[in-house]
Design an enzyme around this catalytic site. Structure first.
Site, mmCIF file in Angstrom:
data_model
loop_
_atom_site.group_PDB
_atom_site.id
_atom_site.type_symbol
_atom_site.label_atom_id
_atom_site.label_comp_id
_atom_site.label_asym_id
_atom_site.label_seq_id
_atom_site.Cartn_x
_atom_site.Cartn_y
_atom_site.Cartn_z
ATOM 1 N N ASP A 10 36.310 89.612 59.460
ATOM 2 C CA ASP A 10 37.594 90.200 59.081
ATOM 3 C C ASP A 10 37.359 91.136 57.904
ATOM 4 O O ASP A 10 36.817 90.719 56.874
ATOM 5 C CB ASP A 10 38.555 89.068 58.708
ATOM 6 N N ILE A 11 37.752 92.400 58.023
ATOM 7 C CA ILE A 11 37.529 93.360 56.951
ATOM 8 C C ILE A 11 38.195 92.911 55.650
ATOM 9 O O ILE A 11 37.673 93.164 54.555
ATOM 10 C CB ILE A 11 38.033 94.771 57.365
ATOM 11 N N ASN A 24 46.861 105.841 57.657
ATOM 12 C CA ASN A 24 47.495 106.980 58.321
ATOM 13 C C ASN A 24 47.859 108.020 57.265
ATOM 14 O O ASN A 24 47.743 107.779 56.067
ATOM 15 C CB ASN A 24 48.711 106.547 59.144
ATOM 16 N N GLY A 32 47.428 97.560 62.689
ATOM 17 C CA GLY A 32 45.977 97.388 62.778
ATOM 18 C C GLY A 32 45.336 97.016 61.460
ATOM 19 O O GLY A 32 45.850 96.181 60.694
ATOM 20 N N VAL A 33 44.186 97.633 61.185
ATOM 21 C CA VAL A 33 43.464 97.378 59.938
ATOM 22 C C VAL A 33 44.343 97.691 58.739
ATOM 23 O O VAL A 33 44.367 96.953 57.741
ATOM 24 C CB VAL A 33 42.162 98.218 59.899
ATOM 25 N N ASP A 34 45.085 98.807 58.799
ATOM 26 C CA ASP A 34 45.944 99.225 57.690
ATOM 27 C C ASP A 34 46.939 98.132 57.332
ATOM 28 O O ASP A 34 47.077 97.726 56.166
ATOM 29 C CB ASP A 34 46.667 100.505 58.119
ATOM 30 N N SER A 118 39.073 104.942 63.563
ATOM 31 C CA SER A 118 39.678 105.608 64.728
ATOM 32 C C SER A 118 39.378 104.929 66.056
ATOM 33 O O SER A 118 39.821 105.418 67.100
ATOM 34 C CB SER A 118 39.254 107.081 64.812
ATOM 35 N N GLY A 120 40.417 101.994 67.062
ATOM 36 C CA GLY A 120 41.465 101.073 67.484
ATOM 37 C C GLY A 120 42.577 101.812 68.214
ATOM 38 O O GLY A 120 42.367 102.421 69.254
ATOM 39 N N TYR A 122 43.900 104.525 67.579
ATOM 40 C CA TYR A 122 43.666 105.970 67.669
ATOM 41 C C TYR A 122 42.765 106.339 68.842
ATOM 42 O O TYR A 122 42.577 107.513 69.138
ATOM 43 C CB TYR A 122 43.084 106.510 66.364
#
Length: 305
Positions: A10-11, A24, A32-34, A118, A120, A122
Site C-alpha cells: 500500500d503506497i 489530478n 484511487g491513489v489520490d 496514470s 489506474g 487514467y
C-alpha cells in the site's frame, strides 16, 4: 548508486522519506491513489494543497506538501496524462517521474516511493507505464536519493514490475555493447537468447578476434555480470567498463561499421518496449532473422557476416 526496486503493498504505508501521489489537476483530492493518500494522511494534506496550489498543478509537473499522518515525511504530488481521455504522449508521463525526483531531491529526501502513475483510472497501458517509469528514473540524476521503489498494489502488477526490472538489466547490457561499438570496438559480438526453460534471458558476448574470450549472462543470476554488478540503474558506460574489464584483449579496431550499424538498429527496435531480442532458443530457427520479444513473431534481419 541509487537502487530501484519493486514493492508489493500500500503506497500509504510506505516508510520512504517521500511518497508520490498520482493527483489530478485540481489538487483537491480525488479517487484511487489520490483519495487513499488524502484519507490516510488526514486533512493537513488538503489544507497544504490549497495553500501551495491555489491554481492546481499542470500535467507532468510535481510539487510537495506535508504528509500529515502518513509514515512518510512528505507527499510529492504529480499529475499524469489521462490516456483514456486521449492524452497519449509519453513525454508528460516521463516528466511526472523526472519532476517528482527533482522535487524530492530538493527536499533532501533519501528515499522515495512511486505508484504506477496514470496506470489506474487514467488507463495507461501497464507495460508501457512500467517501461516509462523505469527508463525515466534510471535517466534522471538523483545523486542524493539512495532508494526508489515502484509500489504495486496487487500481485500481478508486482510480478510485471519485477519482470520488467530483470529485462531492463538485459537491455542495459545491450546498451553497453552499443556504447563500445560507438567507441570503435566493432569486434564485440552479441548472441542473445532464451534458456531451455523459457524463463530466463541469456546473453553471450564474444571478442570476434578471440572467440574463446566470452562473457555469459543470464537473468537468472540477477545482477551478476562480467565480474561485477549490473541492474536497471546501471548506465551504458558503466556496463561498457565491466565488459572491457572482462575482455581485456578487446581492441578498438573500428573495422566493422556494418555490424555496429545493424546492432544500433536492433536496439532501436528493442528499447521502446524492452522486448528483448532472441537469436537462439529451443526449437527456434534464426534463418528468418532474430525475434524481437520471445514468442512475438516479429523478426529483425540476422546480423551481417
Amino acid at each position: 548508486m541509487t537502487t530501484l526496486i519493486a514493492v508489493r503493498g500500500d503506497i500509504t504505508a510506505q516508510t520512504a522519506d517521500a511518497i508520490v501521489n498520482a493527483a489530478n489537476n485540481a489538487m483537491r483530492g480525488g479517487g484511487g491513489v489520490d483519495g487513499a493518500i488524502h484519507r490516510a494522511g488526514g486533512p493537513e494534506i488538503l489544507r497544504d494543497c490549497i495553500a501551495r496550489f491555489p491554481n492546481g498543478l499542470a500535467t507532468g509537473d510535481a510539487g510537495w506538501t506535508t504528509a500529515g499522518r502518513l509514515p512518510a515525511k512528505w507527499v510529492v504530488h504529480t499529475v499524469g496524462p489521462n490516456h483514456a481521455a486521449g492524452q497519449r504522449d509519453r513525454g508528460p508521463l516521463e516528466s511526472c517521474y523526472r519532476r517528482s525526483l527533482e522535487v524530492a531531491q530538493d527536499l533532501g529526501a533519501r528515499s522515495i516511493a512511486f505508484p504506477l502513475i496514470s496506470a489506474g483510472v487514467y488507463g495507461w497501458p501497464r507495460r508501457e507505464a512500467i517501461t516509462a517509469a523505469i527508463d525515466t528514473i534510471a535517466a534522471t540524476p538523483a545523486t542524493s536519493i539512495d532508494s526508489v521503489a515502484l509500489v504495486a498494489h496487487d500481485e500481478r502488477a508486482y510480478d510485471e514490475i519485477s519482470s520488467a526490472l530483470a529485462m531492463t538489466t538485459s537491455v542495459r547490457i545491450l546498451q553497453g555493447v552499443r556504447e563500445l561499438h560507438r567507441r570503435g570496438f566493432h569486434r564485440l559480438r552479441v548472441q542473445p537468447g532464451m534458456a531451455p526453460s523459457g524463463m530466463h534471458h541469456r546473453i553471450v558476448l564474444t571478442d570476434a578476434a578471440d572467440p574463446g574470450a566470452t562473457i555469459h549472462y543470464t537473468s537468472g543470476a540477477a545482477t551478476d555480470f562480467a565480474g561485477g554488478i549490473a541492474d536497471a540503474m546501471t548506465t551504458p558506460p558503466a556496463v561498457a567498463a565491466l565488459i572491457l574489464g572482462a575482455l581485456p584483449r578487446l581492441a578498438a579496431t573500428n573495422d566493422a561499421p556494418e555490424y555496429a550499424a545493424w546492432f544500433a538498429g536492433l536496439l532501436a527496435a528493442v528499447e521502446p518496449e524492452h522486448a528483448l531480442p532472441v537469436s537462439f532458443a529451443d526449437y527456434f530457427d534464426d534463418s528468418a532473422g532474430w525475434e524481437i520479444g520471445w514468442g512475438s513473431g516479429l523478426r529483425y534481419p540476422a546480423p551481417p557476416r
